[in-house]
Design a protein around this motif. Structure first.
Motif, PDB file in Angstrom:
ATOM      1  N   LEU A 182       0.838  -1.201   0.000  1.00 33.37           N
ATOM      2  CA  LEU A 182       0.000   0.000   0.000  1.00 33.37           C
ATOM      3  C   LEU A 182       0.874   1.253   0.000  1.00 33.37           C
ATOM      4  O   LEU A 182       0.572   2.233  -0.691  1.00 33.37           O
ATOM      5  CB  LEU A 182      -0.934  -0.007   1.204  1.00 33.37           C
ATOM      6  N   ALA A 183       1.963   1.209   0.781  1.00 30.35           N
ATOM      7  CA  ALA A 183       2.867   2.356   0.816  1.00 30.35           C
ATOM      8  C   ALA A 183       3.538   2.555  -0.543  1.00 30.35           C
ATOM      9  O   ALA A 183       3.701   3.692  -1.005  1.00 30.35           O
ATOM     10  CB  ALA A 183       3.920   2.157   1.903  1.00 30.35           C
ATOM     11  N   TYR A 184       3.924   1.473  -1.200  1.00 37.80           N
ATOM     12  CA  TYR A 184       4.577   1.553  -2.509  1.00 37.80           C
ATOM     13  C   TYR A 184       3.655   2.214  -3.534  1.00 37.80           C
ATOM     14  O   TYR A 184       4.051   3.147  -4.238  1.00 37.80           O
ATOM     15  CB  TYR A 184       4.969   0.149  -2.956  1.00 37.80           C
ATOM     16  N   ILE A 185       2.415   1.722  -3.614  1.00 36.63           N
ATOM     17  CA  ILE A 185       1.468   2.308  -4.565  1.00 36.63           C
ATOM     18  C   ILE A 185       1.170   3.753  -4.188  1.00 36.63           C
ATOM     19  O   ILE A 185       1.035   4.630  -5.051  1.00 36.63           O
ATOM     20  CB  ILE A 185       0.180   1.464  -4.600  1.00 36.63           C
ATOM     21  N   GLY A 186       1.106   4.014  -2.870  1.00 38.95           N
ATOM     22  CA  GLY A 186       0.869   5.380  -2.424  1.00 38.95           C
ATOM     23  C   GLY A 186       1.987   6.330  -2.817  1.00 38.95           C
ATOM     24  O   GLY A 186       1.729   7.473  -3.224  1.00 38.95           O
ATOM     25  N   VAL A 187       3.233   5.875  -2.724  1.00 39.82           N
ATOM     26  CA  VAL A 187       4.367   6.724  -3.097  1.00 39.82           C
ATOM     27  C   VAL A 187       4.358   7.001  -4.599  1.00 39.82           C
ATOM     28  O   VAL A 187       4.610   8.139  -5.030  1.00 39.82           O
ATOM     29  CB  VAL A 187       5.693   6.065  -2.661  1.00 39.82           C
ATOM     30  N   ILE A 188       4.071   5.993  -5.402  1.00 40.05           N
ATOM     31  CA  ILE A 188       4.004   6.214  -6.856  1.00 40.05           C
ATOM     32  C   ILE A 188       2.908   7.224  -7.188  1.00 40.05           C
ATOM     33  O   ILE A 188       3.098   8.134  -8.014  1.00 40.05           O
ATOM     34  CB  ILE A 188       3.768   4.883  -7.590  1.00 40.05           C
ATOM     35  N   THR A 189       1.762   7.082  -6.540  1.00 36.62           N
ATOM     36  CA  THR A 189       0.668   8.036  -6.766  1.00 36.62           C
ATOM     37  C   THR A 189       1.077   9.441  -6.332  1.00 36.62           C
ATOM     38  O   THR A 189       0.781  10.438  -7.006  1.00 36.62           O
ATOM     39  CB  THR A 189      -0.582   7.585  -6.005  1.00 36.62           C
ATOM     40  N   TYR A 190       1.776   9.527  -5.197  1.00 38.46           N
ATOM     41  CA  TYR A 190       2.250  10.823  -4.710  1.00 38.46           C
ATOM     42  C   TYR A 190       3.218  11.463  -5.699  1.00 38.46           C
ATOM     43  O   TYR A 190       3.138  12.662  -5.991  1.00 38.46           O
ATOM     44  CB  TYR A 190       2.923  10.628  -3.362  1.00 38.46           C
ATOM     45  N   LEU A 191       4.139  10.670  -6.229  1.00 37.78           N
ATOM     46  CA  LEU A 191       5.086  11.195  -7.212  1.00 37.78           C
ATOM     47  C   LEU A 191       4.369  11.679  -8.463  1.00 37.78           C
ATOM     48  O   LEU A 191       4.730  12.720  -9.041  1.00 37.78           O
ATOM     49  CB  LEU A 191       6.115  10.118  -7.571  1.00 37.78           C
ATOM     50  N   ALA A 192       3.356  10.915  -8.900  1.00 40.38           N
ATOM     51  CA  ALA A 192       2.599  11.329 -10.082  1.00 40.38           C
ATOM     52  C   ALA A 192       1.842  12.624  -9.817  1.00 40.38           C
ATOM     53  O   ALA A 192       1.801  13.524 -10.665  1.00 40.38           O
ATOM     54  CB  ALA A 192       1.629  10.215 -10.489  1.00 40.38           C
TER      55      ALA A 192
END
Length: 462
Positions: free
Chosen positions: A423-433
């Motif tokens: 969940l943190a990994y997907i959250g970080v990618i979304t944050y970067l986007a």
């Protein structure tokens, strides 16, 4: 639930989590090299912008893959001591080759790739990117060699129940290795293609109309549309190889119980292993025979052939293999339809003016490569049962005698941690986007073609 089943679930959970990240880094390294070479050739800012965004995701994925790989390797000693005791003379050197040919390259040049764009000459940074990409591919090669040898072992002899290597060329280039390696590389390419297309589509939906996003979307769609037909072809060759060397796995994949010609292709069913039949079956007449033998009346093996004289079942559990195979195929078909539709829309509208609905579809398919990879991996690994090394070492003979309660407690701990991390990994990618869509990430003031000019990194807001 005994120690054997819990240990299998625990190792499956660990490798399922681990494989997600190499699946991204294997191909993403080569995509980053493409971005950098395009920048070197054209001097266009969009290619370096794309590089700087996606190298962050590469770094995050690489770190997650390394850490999860370490915990996975510990289980050879804690849960599966019989594996190294029996086949360590083959597995040990192959894992060592991976370290010597892959990890050394990645460890030496990763820092230059991640942080050297403004500190070294352009050709040095390009070379570092190439060597890291090459290192991830070499790592994949050696892991696939070991895994393939476990499915189709050769080049060895048994002495007092212990495997000794007799021919390393036969071990490395075992019968299934070329098919598995190509299949895995294409799977990684498709995973990255749809991830790039999906995240780029998300940035477009958030109003980011920069050229880097449009170019990345085009790269993702074109790569996916190119690779998916190749993957279908490679999968066909891989299936024929599996039919030759592991017929019980193919019988489980097809849900076929009786050996014979004119076997139908089962589209859907609920396999009943106790009754040894399929319930609610929907099938295409002669389809399995045609696909597996390329003849309508070709003979396809049945699961009932894999029962010993004393009644022991010598084939895998049918339902997991049957359904995971269909999930993999269905995901691949969705990739084919969406990527080819994306090609048409690119030609008609261009990347920047693509309609909203297909952009949403690409967003939804961002992690479809993970689904297909995991489904294919489950098909392969569950389909090998009851063998850990085909015909050499059974799974039950390799497991440790650790109490089931201990394995269960660590399994629960792993699952909780992995759920949080994913969940943190997907959250970080979304944050970067999201951050990129707002124009906040680091950018570059100058972009030299040759590396002679100074490159200055800017902080957000400068």
């Amino acid at each position: 639930m005994d120690t054997l089943l819990l240990s299998r679930i625990q190792f499956g959970a660990n490798i399922s989590f681990h494989i997600l990240f190499p699946t991204i880094t294997i191909a993403l390294g080569w995509v980053l090299l493409f971005f950098k070479l395009r920048f070197n050739a054209t001097g266009e800012r969009k290619w370096m912008d794309a590089y700087l965004f996606w190298v962050k995701i590469f770094a995050l994925s690489f770190a997650m893959g390394v850490v999860s790989g370490i915990t996975m390797s510990f289980q050879f000693g804690t849960n599966w001591p019989g594996f190294m005791e029996t086949v360590g003379n083959v597995a040990g050197p192959l894992l060592a080759y991976e370290i010597m040919t892959a990890f050394f390259l990645e460890a030496v040049f990763l820092g230059i790739m991640l942080f050297g764009a403004s500190r070294v000459k352009s050709w040095v940074h390009t070379l570092a990117t190439f060597l890291v990409a090459f290192g991830t591919t070499m790592s994949t090669f050696w892991i696939i060699v070991l895994n393939s040898w476990m499915h189709t072992p050769q080049g060895y002899e048994l002495r007092d129940g212990v495997v000794f290597a007799t021919n390393w060329l036969e071990i490395i280039f075992n019968p299934s290795m070329p098919y598995r390696f190509v299949h895995m590389m294409l799977a990684s390419g498709l995973t990255v293609a749809f991830l790039i297309a999906g995240i780029s589509a998300l940035r477009l939906l958030w109003g980011d109309r920069c050229e880097a996003v449009k170019s990345a979307l085009r790269v993702g769609i074109i790569t996916g549309a190119t690779l998916i037909p190749l993957q279908i072809l490679a999968g066909d060759f891989h299936g024929l190889n599996t039919l030759e060397h592991q017929p019980a796995k193919v019988a489980a994949m097809e849900g076929n119980w009786e050996t014979g010609p004119n076997i139908p292709l089962v589209l859907f069913a609920i396999p009943d292993q106790e009754a040894r039949e399929n319930r609610f079956e929907i099938a295409i007449p002669n389809g399995a025979s045609l696909i597996l033998t390329h003849k309508m009346d070709g003979v396809v093996p049945g699961l009932n052939d894999f029962i010993s004289e004393d009644g022991e079942v010598l084939h895998p559990r049918v339902a997991p293999v049957f359904f995971s195979f269909r999930i993999m195929v269905a995901t691949g078909m969705a990739m084919l339809v969406l990527s080819w539709a994306g090609l048409y829309l690119l030609r008609r509208y261009g990347a920047g003016d693509m309609p909203k609905l297909p952009l949403i579809a690409f967003c939804a398919m961002s992690f479809s490569g993970w689904i297909a990879t995991l489904a294919g991996w489950y098909t392969t690994e569950i389909g090998r049962q009851p063998w850990l090394v085909q015909g050499v070492l059974s799974t039950k003979d390799a497991v440790s005698d650790v109490p089931a309660g201990m394995v269960l407690s660590t399994l629960i701990g792993y699952l909780v941690v992995y759920a949080i991390l994913i969940l943190a990994y997907i959250g970080v990618i979304t944050y970067l986007a999201r951050k990129a869509a707002k124009g906040e990430p680091l950018s570059m003031r100058t972009y030299p073609r040759s590396g002679e000019a100074e490159v200055v990194a800017l902080q957000p807001g400068e």
